[in-house]
Scaffold this motif. Structure first.
Motif, PDB file in Angstrom:
ATOM      1  N   ASN A 730       3.068  64.583 -62.296  1.00 22.54           N
ATOM      2  CA  ASN A 730       3.344  65.270 -61.239  1.00 22.54           C
ATOM      3  C   ASN A 730       4.011  64.589 -60.321  1.00 22.54           C
ATOM      4  O   ASN A 730       3.533  63.910 -59.591  1.00 22.54           O
ATOM      5  N   GLN A 731       5.318  64.824 -60.391  1.00 20.56           N
ATOM      6  CA  GLN A 731       6.414  63.764 -59.481  1.00 20.56           C
ATOM      7  C   GLN A 731       6.183  63.894 -58.031  1.00 20.56           C
ATOM      8  O   GLN A 731       6.336  63.058 -57.339  1.00 20.56           O
ATOM      9  N   MET A 732       5.329  64.990 -57.537  1.00 22.75           N
ATOM     10  CA  MET A 732       4.853  65.157 -55.927  1.00 22.75           C
ATOM     11  C   MET A 732       3.967  63.942 -55.541  1.00 22.75           C
ATOM     12  O   MET A 732       3.768  63.703 -54.675  1.00 22.75           O
ATOM     13  N   VAL A 733       3.079  63.455 -56.667  1.00 20.45           N
ATOM     14  CA  VAL A 733       2.028  62.662 -56.369  1.00 20.45           C
ATOM     15  C   VAL A 733       2.314  61.157 -56.560  1.00 20.45           C
ATOM     16  O   VAL A 733       2.382  60.814 -57.820  1.00 20.45           O
ATOM     17  N   ARG A 734       2.219  60.274 -55.526  1.00 20.04           N
ATOM     18  CA  ARG A 734       2.797  59.109 -55.591  1.00 20.04           C
ATOM     19  C   ARG A 734       1.864  58.036 -55.000  1.00 20.04           C
ATOM     20  O   ARG A 734       1.057  58.587 -53.693  1.00 20.04           O
ATOM     21  N   ASP A 735       1.622  56.785 -55.302  1.00 17.34           N
ATOM     22  CA  ASP A 735       0.730  55.967 -54.485  1.00 17.34           C
ATOM     23  C   ASP A 735       1.494  55.119 -53.562  1.00 17.34           C
ATOM     24  O   ASP A 735       2.652  55.610 -53.337  1.00 17.34           O
ATOM     25  N   GLU A 736       0.866  54.459 -52.819  1.00 14.15           N
ATOM     26  CA  GLU A 736       1.487  53.637 -51.676  1.00 14.15           C
ATOM     27  C   GLU A 736       2.725  52.789 -51.995  1.00 14.15           C
ATOM     28  O   GLU A 736       3.510  52.812 -51.030  1.00 14.15           O
ATOM     29  N   ALA A 737       2.921  52.535 -53.177  1.00 12.24           N
ATOM     30  CA  ALA A 737       3.860  51.527 -53.702  1.00 12.24           C
ATOM     31  C   ALA A 737       5.124  52.592 -54.224  1.00 12.24           C
ATOM     32  O   ALA A 737       6.287  52.313 -54.428  1.00 12.24           O
ATOM     33  N   GLY A 738       4.910  53.983 -54.038  1.00 11.44           N
ATOM     34  CA  GLY A 738       5.855  54.945 -54.495  1.00 11.44           C
ATOM     35  C   GLY A 738       5.871  55.192 -55.985  1.00 11.44           C
ATOM     36  O   GLY A 738       6.663  56.071 -56.336  1.00 11.44           O
TER      37      GLY A 738
END
Length: 899
Positions: A730-738
């Motif tokens: 899901n492209q909405m959900v990213r970690d701290e590094a993006g």
């Protein structure tokens, strides 16, 4: 049958000692359907269907004329027709929810004050229990018995329910577990090529046709039976007498010439055909094979090609009736009078192909000289990603660099606790002869057995880290391998029988040995599987295996011997023989002539007749399943397998008007090629997931979770598993590094809190907030999975907005009352700059909606700015519009029957 016969097509023919009524295309051609004989064979099946069912309601004279009008427009003009298949085929994963829905409809009919006995299949339905066996035990003589015992232990509730259905519903038969894969049982036994039915004192003969709840239903196109996979939702409608609404298709002709060269197999041919057709672009089209290459091509080879239609994206891959069809019907033990009818009917209808038959008219064509086919695999992630066998090693190295980003580690090896071997990237940890595609084909199965015999004679053994398995598609295969003396050699390499059913190809590969699994996960090893299946999407075969390759059964055995994708098996040795010398693939590969010799000596009609003599009786395990006979099912509120679904709760006799979607939140932003495997619950159920939590709350131990496919009759499990695939992004959900986070997560808005998609959807539901999903191209590729649509609906999603849809999933969404919408031109959610925190209003649904109407989405960003985006509504036909207005196909049918 037709109450009107505008083209005076009805006539009689003689076959053997019997007379049959048919709806003859040559007669109709003389009476107002000029040039009908020039149509593709697959289109003639559709034309006959309309001639037979002309009633001036669902089938009008103009619909019949439109099929012949195809010769001018070649399917480029959109015309809707109503097709009525002769029968329905199901497997247990998709069949259980269909029977659950029938049982629920009986309850709902009672609630509406109607007669529950009205809810019955109106066409023959065969359900083959083939998807529940798991490869827990392998490589031992007792693997088969142990796996069957575990299968019954895990699936008792489901099997009790199906056995109740067998007694409760008319026109419904169940083929018990352990018989074979539904497509192979269909090919070898159920299909007749020409079907018959008594009507008004006549015996009417007509082409055998079907829809199935498995996308590989197309396999039977190799026997000149027109059929394709539909969602369980459409299959239920067909069962309940609803015509299938479809657009007259484009038909792409695929000309085959020449012969396969020595050293190649039908699998190499089908991987080549799949790649060519994917490149051509045949999604939603019929493909029909023709040309001189068919003269010597067995039905088994044809069925191998037809089976892969979902992988090349076509609705079907059709082969016409010819002498090879008759030969196959004879060797598989069909009745003499039926064989006589098939030949007489095909010739009377202009549906018989031989070397003198003129080529039909096609929308478009492509051609392959089979002499150009070379040994191939497909992988590491998609069936159309064909690699030549001699390119497999560099191909894997390239994937390590581009796909897996681990090129620097490619040579590293890691210890395995308690073992005298280590493992590394590309090690083949699963080698599985499995799936309907190839196990129906004696040439590749005998080939695998002969290669195993030759390898054993040289002193070779499978590598110790390889989980080997043999899961034939029917008991006939086990019988002929045994009769030919080849099973003992396969056993010696660990390819013992593990079950008769669809195993590794659908994720029923079972766990890897614990120490190997631990080493893979501790060291992030890119392990490989080589399987003779048709599906190799990431995350499907086994959660520990990331690189999956489709190959012929003989190559599966060869890779078990080599043990690694980092070996070029065309030039490097597979191992060291007992004489201390290297053994190469060419040293053990059987000749085409030897394979054919073994087929002729060991495969007889007697074999088929004896194995299918009591096909519905089942073994002692099945006979021991106890059921109470009743017209409605006694639901067990505590069952975690079978529950009464909520589709009819509060339903009234007339539907409420459809409303626009107002201020919806975005549940997911997805890129291209999101498969139904990504959307629908499939494979293992993780303990730390919403479905795992539900089962544990219901006192189910983790080791007893079974997997999603077996729990499709419980909506509570399935909706929790929708969009929960471990590899979905899901492209909405990213970690701290993006970087995008894998797994079934979303951001709950407006707070932006990360949570499981199911948990967010339930929170939105409590607030009364509707939901939408955005996606890229080819949304919903892969197997037809009704739960990909049912789960979407139950999560509260009103609309899916994509760049394009795969045919079956689009139809299923409509069948559940979810509207599919496509961007116009080159627009996409990415080009609009969507982040996932927007709200979406879709206008035009509440008005006088028409098929393929342009609607407007108003997308409001967090800063208050608004974009107005035109969308095409992909409700394609008037029938689909009725289903949508009723909240889905099942409420529509129920209201019709109740009225």
């Amino acid at each position: 049958m037709a109450s009107i016969d505008s083209f005076k097509a009805r006539q009689t023919i003689q076959a053997g000692a019997k007379t049959y009524t048919i709806y003859a295309i040559p007669q109709a051609e003389k009476n107002g359907l000029p040039d009908a004989s020039r149509l593709p064979f697959s289109m003639k099946v559709l034309l006959e269907n309309l001639l037979r069912y002309e009633d001036d309601r669902s089938v009008k004279k103009a619909d019949i004329e439109a099929v012949v009008g195809w010769l001018e427009n070649r399917g480029k003009t959109e015309v809707e027709i109503a097709f009525r298949p002769s029968r329905v085929l199901m497997q247990d994963f998709t069949g259980v929810p269909a029977v659950v829905d029938l049982a629920a409809m009986r309850d709902a009919m009672v609630a509406l004050g109607g007669d529950p006995q009205k809810i019955n299949p109106l066409v023959p339905v065969d359900l083959v229990i083939d998807h529940s066996v798991i490869v827990d035990e392998f490589g031992t003589p007792k693997a088969l018995a142990d796996n069957v015992a575990l299968e019954y232990e895990r699936n008792g509730e489901r099997y009790t329910f199906l056995k109740w259905g067998q007694s409760a519903f008319d026109n419904f038969s169940v083929v018990p577990p352990g018989t074979g894969i539904c497509h192979q049982v269909n090919l070898e036994y159920l299909s007749q090529t020409v079907w018959t039915k008594p009507f008004e004192g006549h015996e009417v003969a007509y082409p055998d046709s079907l829809v199935g709840t498995d996308s590989h239903t197309t396999m039977v196109n190799g026997l000149a039976v027109l059929g394709w996979g539909v969602g369980g939702i459409e299959a239920e409608a067909a069962m309940l007498g609803q015509p299938l609404s479809m657009l007259i298709p484009e038909v792409v002709g695929f000309k085959l010439s020449g012969k396969l060269p020595e050293g190649t197999t039908a699998t190499d041919l089908v991987l080549t055909v799949t790649q060519m057709l994917r490149k051509k672009g045949v999604v939603g089209k019929f493909v029909e094979f023709y040309g001189p290459g068919l003269d010597d091509m067995s039905v088994a080879d044809r069925a191998t090609i037809s089976n892969m239609a979902p992988e090349y994206g076509a609705t079907c891959g059709f082969f016409p009736v010819d002498q090879k069809t008759i030969d196959f019907l004879k060797v598989t033990g069909r009745a003499d009078d039926r064989i006589a009818l098939v030949e007489a009917y095909a010739k009377a209808q202009g549906m018989w192909r031989d070397a003198q038959t003129p080529d039909p008219v096609f929308t478009d064509t492509l051609e392959l000289d089979m002499g150009d086919v070379r040994p191939s695999l497909a992988g590491p992630k998609r069936p159309q990603d064909r690699v030549l066998l001699d390119g497999a090693k560099p191909g894997f190295a390239q994937s390590m660099e581009t796909e897996f980003k681990k090129a620097a580690d490619i040579a590293k090896r890691y210890p395995v606790e308690g073992a005298n071997f280590d493992i590394g990237h590309g090690d083949v940890v699963i080698a599985a002869i499995t799936s309907c595609t190839n196990t129906s084909n004696p040439s590749v199965m005998i080939g695998a057995g002969l290669l195993a015999r030759n390898a054993v004679a040289k002193g070779l053994r499978s590598k110790p880290w390889v989980k080997t398995s043999l899961a034939p598609g029917s008991q006939v295969v086990a019988e002929y391998l045994d009769k030919a003396g080849l099973q003992s050699s396969l056993d010696a390499l660990g390819f013992n029988l593990v079950g008769f059913g669809c195993t590794t190809c659908i994720g029923n590969s079972g766990p890897l040995p614990a120490a190997i699994s631990k080493s893979i996960n501790d060291n992030d090893v890119v392990a490989a599987a080589v399987l003779s299946g048709n599906r190799n999407f990431e995350g499907r075969v086994n959660p520990d295996v990331r690189a999956n390759y489709l190959a012929s059964p003989p190559l599966v055995v060869a890779y078990a011997l080599a043990g690694s994708m980092q070996i070029d098996i065309t030039t490097e040795p597979l191992g060291t023989g007992s004489d201390g010398k290297p053994v190469y693939l060419k040293d053990i590969w059987p000749s085409t002539a030897e394979v054919q010799e073994f087929i002729e000596a060991n495969i007889t009609s007697t074999l088929f007749k004896s194995r299918y003599a009591d096909v519905f009786g089942g073994d002692q395990n099945w006979k021991d399943v106890e059921v109470t006979e009743a017209e409605t099912f006694a639901w067990n509120g505590g069952s975690t397998y079978v529950q009464n679904p909520p589709y009819f709760v509060g339903m009234e006799k007339t539907p409420k008007p459809v409303e626009d979607v107002v201020n919806a939140r975005i549940l997911g932003l997805f890129l291209d090629s999101i498969t139904t495997d990504h959307i629908s619950p499939a494979g293992n159920i993780r303990a730390a997931s919403p479905a795992g939590a539900y089962l544990q709350e219901h006192q189910v131990r983790v080791q007893d979770f079974n997997q999603y496919g077996t729990r499709r009759g419980n909506h509570e499990v399935m909706m929790r598993g929708t969009f929960a695939n471990i590899r979905i992004k899901n492209q909405m959900v990213r970690d701290e590094a993006g970087n995008v986070v894998e797994g079934g997560y979303t951001l709950y808005q407006p707070s932006g809190e990360r949570m499981f998609i199911y948990d967010a959807a339930m929170r939105y539901e409590q607030e009364g907030t509707p939901l939408v999903v955005f996606a890229g191209k080819e949304y919903g590729t892969g197997s037809s999975r009704d739960w990909a649509a049912k789960g979407t609906k139950l999560l509260g999603v009103r609309a899916v907005i994509a760049e394009s849809f795969e045919r079956i999933h689009r139809s299923n969404l409509v069948g559940m009352g979810v509207v599919p919408l496509v961007f116009q031109g080159d627009a996409s959610w990415a080009s609009l700059g969507l982040k996932g925190d927007e709200t979406v209003t879709i206008e035009g649904l509440a008005g006088e909606l028409k098929p393929r109407q342009t609607l407007t989405a108003k997308i409001t960003s967090a800063d208050g700015s608004v974009k107005e985006v035109p969308l095409t509504c992909r409700i394609d036909t008037l029938d689909e519009l009725e289903y949508f207005r009723n909240g889905g196909i099942l409420p529509y049918v129920l209201r019709q029957l109740a009225a």
